[in-house]
Enzyme design. Structure first.
Site, PDB file in Angstrom:
ATOM      1  N   GLY A  11       0.845  -1.203   0.000  1.00  0.00           N
ATOM      2  CA  GLY A  11       0.000   0.000   0.000  1.00  0.00           C
ATOM      3  C   GLY A  11       0.874   1.245   0.000  1.00  0.00           C
ATOM      4  O   GLY A  11       0.552   2.243   0.644  1.00  0.00           O
ATOM      5  N   ARG A  14      -0.006   5.533  -1.414  1.00  0.00           N
ATOM      6  CA  ARG A  14      -1.069   6.432  -0.930  1.00  0.00           C
ATOM      7  C   ARG A  14      -0.933   6.634   0.574  1.00  0.00           C
ATOM      8  O   ARG A  14      -0.440   5.736   1.278  1.00  0.00           O
ATOM      9  CB  ARG A  14      -2.400   5.742  -1.215  1.00  0.00           C
ATOM     10  CG  ARG A  14      -3.585   6.643  -1.217  1.00  0.00           C
ATOM     11  CD  ARG A  14      -4.791   5.901  -1.700  1.00  0.00           C
ATOM     12  NE  ARG A  14      -5.542   5.350  -0.582  1.00  0.00           N
ATOM     13  CZ  ARG A  14      -6.595   4.557  -0.725  1.00  0.00           C
ATOM     14  NH1 ARG A  14      -6.981   4.177  -1.923  1.00  0.00           N
ATOM     15  NH2 ARG A  14      -7.248   4.121   0.325  1.00  0.00           N
ATOM     16  N   ASP A  62      -2.162  -7.653  -4.534  1.00  0.00           N
ATOM     17  CA  ASP A  62      -3.196  -7.685  -3.494  1.00  0.00           C
ATOM     18  C   ASP A  62      -2.622  -8.481  -2.320  1.00  0.00           C
ATOM     19  O   ASP A  62      -2.315  -9.667  -2.466  1.00  0.00           O
ATOM     20  CB  ASP A  62      -4.432  -8.382  -4.090  1.00  0.00           C
ATOM     21  CG  ASP A  62      -5.583  -8.488  -3.104  1.00  0.00           C
ATOM     22  OD1 ASP A  62      -5.362  -8.312  -1.882  1.00  0.00           O
ATOM     23  OD2 ASP A  62      -6.706  -8.779  -3.559  1.00  0.00           O
ATOM     24  N   ASN A  89       2.159  -2.154   5.434  1.00  0.00           N
ATOM     25  CA  ASN A  89       1.347  -0.948   5.662  1.00  0.00           C
ATOM     26  C   ASN A  89      -0.086  -1.082   5.151  1.00  0.00           C
ATOM     27  O   ASN A  89      -0.986  -0.430   5.693  1.00  0.00           O
ATOM     28  CB  ASN A  89       2.041   0.244   4.979  1.00  0.00           C
ATOM     29  CG  ASN A  89       1.114   1.433   4.832  1.00  0.00           C
ATOM     30  OD1 ASN A  89       0.868   2.163   5.779  1.00  0.00           O
ATOM     31  ND2 ASN A  89       0.562   1.617   3.624  1.00  0.00           N
ATOM     32  N   TYR A 154     -11.588  -4.275  12.858  1.00  0.00           N
ATOM     33  CA  TYR A 154     -10.338  -3.529  12.647  1.00  0.00           C
ATOM     34  C   TYR A 154      -9.460  -3.592  13.905  1.00  0.00           C
ATOM     35  O   TYR A 154      -8.257  -3.860  13.830  1.00  0.00           O
ATOM     36  CB  TYR A 154     -10.695  -2.080  12.304  1.00  0.00           C
ATOM     37  CG  TYR A 154      -9.518  -1.185  11.983  1.00  0.00           C
ATOM     38  CD1 TYR A 154      -8.884  -1.243  10.743  1.00  0.00           C
ATOM     39  CD2 TYR A 154      -9.046  -0.273  12.921  1.00  0.00           C
ATOM     40  CE1 TYR A 154      -7.814  -0.409  10.456  1.00  0.00           C
ATOM     41  CE2 TYR A 154      -7.979   0.565  12.641  1.00  0.00           C
ATOM     42  CZ  TYR A 154      -7.367   0.491  11.403  1.00  0.00           C
ATOM     43  OH  TYR A 154      -6.301   1.319  11.116  1.00  0.00           O
ATOM     44  N   LYS A 158      -5.754  -5.233  14.275  1.00  0.00           N
ATOM     45  CA  LYS A 158      -4.573  -4.434  14.632  1.00  0.00           C
ATOM     46  C   LYS A 158      -3.951  -4.924  15.932  1.00  0.00           C
ATOM     47  O   LYS A 158      -2.735  -4.863  16.101  1.00  0.00           O
ATOM     48  CB  LYS A 158      -4.938  -2.950  14.704  1.00  0.00           C
ATOM     49  CG  LYS A 158      -5.334  -2.357  13.339  1.00  0.00           C
ATOM     50  CD  LYS A 158      -4.209  -2.476  12.321  1.00  0.00           C
ATOM     51  CE  LYS A 158      -4.487  -1.741  11.029  1.00  0.00           C
ATOM     52  NZ  LYS A 158      -3.380  -1.812  10.065  1.00  0.00           N
ATOM     53  N   ILE A 187      -4.460   9.883  11.896  1.00  0.00           N
ATOM     54  CA  ILE A 187      -3.561  10.498  10.912  1.00  0.00           C
ATOM     55  C   ILE A 187      -4.395  10.966   9.735  1.00  0.00           C
ATOM     56  O   ILE A 187      -5.271  10.218   9.253  1.00  0.00           O
ATOM     57  CB  ILE A 187      -2.497   9.470  10.423  1.00  0.00           C
ATOM     58  CG1 ILE A 187      -1.811   8.769  11.617  1.00  0.00           C
ATOM     59  CG2 ILE A 187      -1.491  10.138   9.493  1.00  0.00           C
ATOM     60  CD1 ILE A 187      -1.030   9.640  12.558  1.00  0.00           C
TER      61      ILE A 187
HETATM   62  P1  NAD Z   1      -5.242   4.591   2.980  1.00  0.00           P
HETATM   63  O1  NAD Z   1      -6.601   4.018   2.836  1.00  0.00           O
HETATM   64  O2  NAD Z   1      -4.893   5.852   2.318  1.00  0.00           O
HETATM   65  O3  NAD Z   1      -4.122   3.515   2.599  1.00  0.00           O
HETATM   66  C1  NAD Z   1      -4.300   2.142   2.681  1.00  0.00           C
HETATM   67  C2  NAD Z   1      -3.442   1.518   1.631  1.00  0.00           C
HETATM   68  O4  NAD Z   1      -3.599   0.091   1.670  1.00  0.00           O
HETATM   69  C3  NAD Z   1      -3.837   1.979   0.223  1.00  0.00           C
HETATM   70  O5  NAD Z   1      -2.680   2.214  -0.540  1.00  0.00           O
HETATM   71  C4  NAD Z   1      -4.599   0.774  -0.319  1.00  0.00           C
HETATM   72  O6  NAD Z   1      -4.556   0.649  -1.719  1.00  0.00           O
HETATM   73  C5  NAD Z   1      -3.815  -0.350   0.339  1.00  0.00           C
HETATM   74  N1  NAD Z   1      -4.578  -1.600   0.335  1.00  0.00           N
HETATM   75  C6  NAD Z   1      -5.815  -1.810   0.827  1.00  0.00           C
HETATM   76  N2  NAD Z   1      -6.173  -3.070   0.601  1.00  0.00           N
HETATM   77  C7  NAD Z   1      -5.155  -3.678  -0.042  1.00  0.00           C
HETATM   78  C8  NAD Z   1      -4.925  -4.967  -0.550  1.00  0.00           C
HETATM   79  N3  NAD Z   1      -5.849  -5.935  -0.467  1.00  0.00           N
HETATM   80  N4  NAD Z   1      -3.738  -5.229  -1.161  1.00  0.00           N
HETATM   81  C9  NAD Z   1      -2.800  -4.265  -1.278  1.00  0.00           C
HETATM   82  N5  NAD Z   1      -2.955  -3.012  -0.834  1.00  0.00           N
HETATM   83  C10 NAD Z   1      -4.124  -2.728  -0.213  1.00  0.00           C
HETATM   84  O7  NAD Z   1      -5.059   4.746   4.576  1.00  0.00           O
HETATM   85  P2  NAD Z   1      -3.784   5.072   5.475  1.00  0.00           P
HETATM   86  O8  NAD Z   1      -4.298   5.897   6.566  1.00  0.00           O
HETATM   87  O9  NAD Z   1      -2.637   5.536   4.677  1.00  0.00           O
HETATM   88  O10 NAD Z   1      -3.487   3.614   6.086  1.00  0.00           O
HETATM   89  C11 NAD Z   1      -2.215   2.979   6.010  1.00  0.00           C
HETATM   90  C12 NAD Z   1      -2.089   2.030   7.202  1.00  0.00           C
HETATM   91  O11 NAD Z   1      -2.082   2.794   8.416  1.00  0.00           O
HETATM   92  C13 NAD Z   1      -3.247   1.051   7.326  1.00  0.00           C
HETATM   93  O12 NAD Z   1      -2.755  -0.218   7.745  1.00  0.00           O
HETATM   94  C14 NAD Z   1      -4.099   1.664   8.430  1.00  0.00           C
HETATM   95  O13 NAD Z   1      -4.857   0.694   9.106  1.00  0.00           O
HETATM   96  C15 NAD Z   1      -3.031   2.260   9.308  1.00  0.00           C
HETATM   97  N6  NAD Z   1      -3.501   3.320  10.202  1.00  0.00           N
HETATM   98  C16 NAD Z   1      -4.068   4.472   9.724  1.00  0.00           C
HETATM   99  C17 NAD Z   1      -4.489   5.442  10.618  1.00  0.00           C
HETATM  100  C18 NAD Z   1      -5.113   6.739  10.175  1.00  0.00           C
HETATM  101  O14 NAD Z   1      -5.619   7.477  11.033  1.00  0.00           O
HETATM  102  N7  NAD Z   1      -5.088   7.101   8.908  1.00  0.00           N
HETATM  103  C19 NAD Z   1      -4.339   5.244  11.984  1.00  0.00           C
HETATM  104  C20 NAD Z   1      -3.757   4.074  12.437  1.00  0.00           C
HETATM  105  C21 NAD Z   1      -3.343   3.122  11.538  1.00  0.00           C
END
Ligand code: NAD
Length: 246
Positions: A11, A14, A62, A89, A154, A158, A187
């Site tokens: 991932g 993005r 994926d 990620n 979720y 986690k 975030i």
């Molecule tokens: P986001 O939705 O922008 O990014 C998620 C990424 O995972 C994307 O690039 C998406 O294409 C990829 N993805 C999803 N399903 C997939 C699959 N089956 N195969 C390959 N790639 C896949 O969100 P983000 O906030 O950048 O999240 C990144 C990580 O951080 C995640 O694991 C999320 O749980 C974690 N996180 C985010 C936050 C927040 O507040 N944004 C907080 C804690 C943890």
């Protein structure tokens, strides 16, 4: 960080993953960023990195497919000769209270957030053990530490990463490989896009630092864990949450 290191970031095109990709690429690491969809955005990231003189490749995959994970790792090992860092990620959320949550809502999150990390680890572990060197960072979440209404799937996924991280850290500690988790708080990325503004305001009011986090702030924590200087940090959970859980 020494030159010619190679990182896999799932991932990685993005949000937080993109920030990790760019921070590592800027420090001289070749980053192979996995992406699920939107090849145009992925190509733009490659162009942006190239215009800065950084090295990024993008790979459609994926994480919920074990075959894709093996293909991704092998493509990179073949092209770059090695993988030094794995950053798990990629993650999704499908939010509903348990009373409304379907069996598929549950499994779809587990498949990506938990099994996806396991598949990626399986795809690189023998390579890292052979080289007696490696760093694995799993992106967890504060929600895995606190739980949250509407996020039982979720939160479970986690928290599951803490168990995976600590077990794998123990298995690999004598082999030159560290395994850690980073637990971001709230975030500002697309993942929060569906959260109504009044709910976000309520969250921010509870964050001691008084704002949402920036994806770069998570990336910096990851980059620090990859450093040679972090060789004695393993099995740890590093919170990046503005003091929200202490
Ligand atoms: P986001 O939705 O922008 O990014 C998620 C990424 O995972 C994307 O690039 C998406 O294409 C990829 N993805 C999803 N399903 C997939 C699959 N089956 N195969 C390959 N790639 C896949 O969100 P983000 O906030 O950048 O999240 C990144 C990580 O951080 C995640 O694991 C999320 O749980 C974690 N996180 C985010 C936050 C927040 O507040 N944004 C907080 C804690 C943890």
């Amino acid at each position: 960080m020494s030159e010619a290191k190679v990182a896999l970031v799932t991932g990685g095109t993005r949000g937080i993953g993109r920030a990790i990709t760019l921070d590592l690429a800027e420090s001289g690491v070749h980053v192979a960023a996995g992406y699920l969809s939107n090849g145009d955005a992925a190509q733009k990231l490659v162009d942006e990195a190239r215009s800065n003189g950084w090295s990024v490749s993008v790979h459609q995959m994926d994480v919920s497919s074990p075959e894709d994970c093996v293909r991704f790792a092998n493509e990179v090992i073949e092209a770059q000769g090695q993988v030094d860092y794995l950053i798990n990620n990629a993650g999704i959320n499908v939010d509903r209270t348990v009373r409304r949550m379907t069996i598929d809502d549950w499994h779809s999150v587990m498949r990506v957030n938990v099994s996806g990390c396991f598949y990626m680890i399986k795809a690189v572990i023998e390579h890292m053990v052979e080289r007696k060197s490696g760093r694995i960072v799993n992106i967890s979440s504060i929600i895995g530490q606190t739980g949250n209404v509407g996020q039982a799937n979720y939160a479970t996924s986690k928290s599951g990463l803490f168990g995976l991280t600590m077990s794998l850290a123990q298995e690999l500690a004598g082999k030159g490989i560290t395994v850690n988790a980073v637990a971001p708080g709230f975030i500002s990325t697309d993942m929060l896009a569906s959260v109504p503004q009044n709910v976000l305001d309520g969250i921010v009011a509870r964050i001691p630092v008084g704002r949402l986090g920036h994806p770069d702030e998570v990336a910096y924590a990851v980059t620090n864990l990859l450093s040679d200087r972090a060789a004695y940090i393993t099995g740890a959970v590093i919170p990046v949450n503005g003091g929200l859980d202490m």
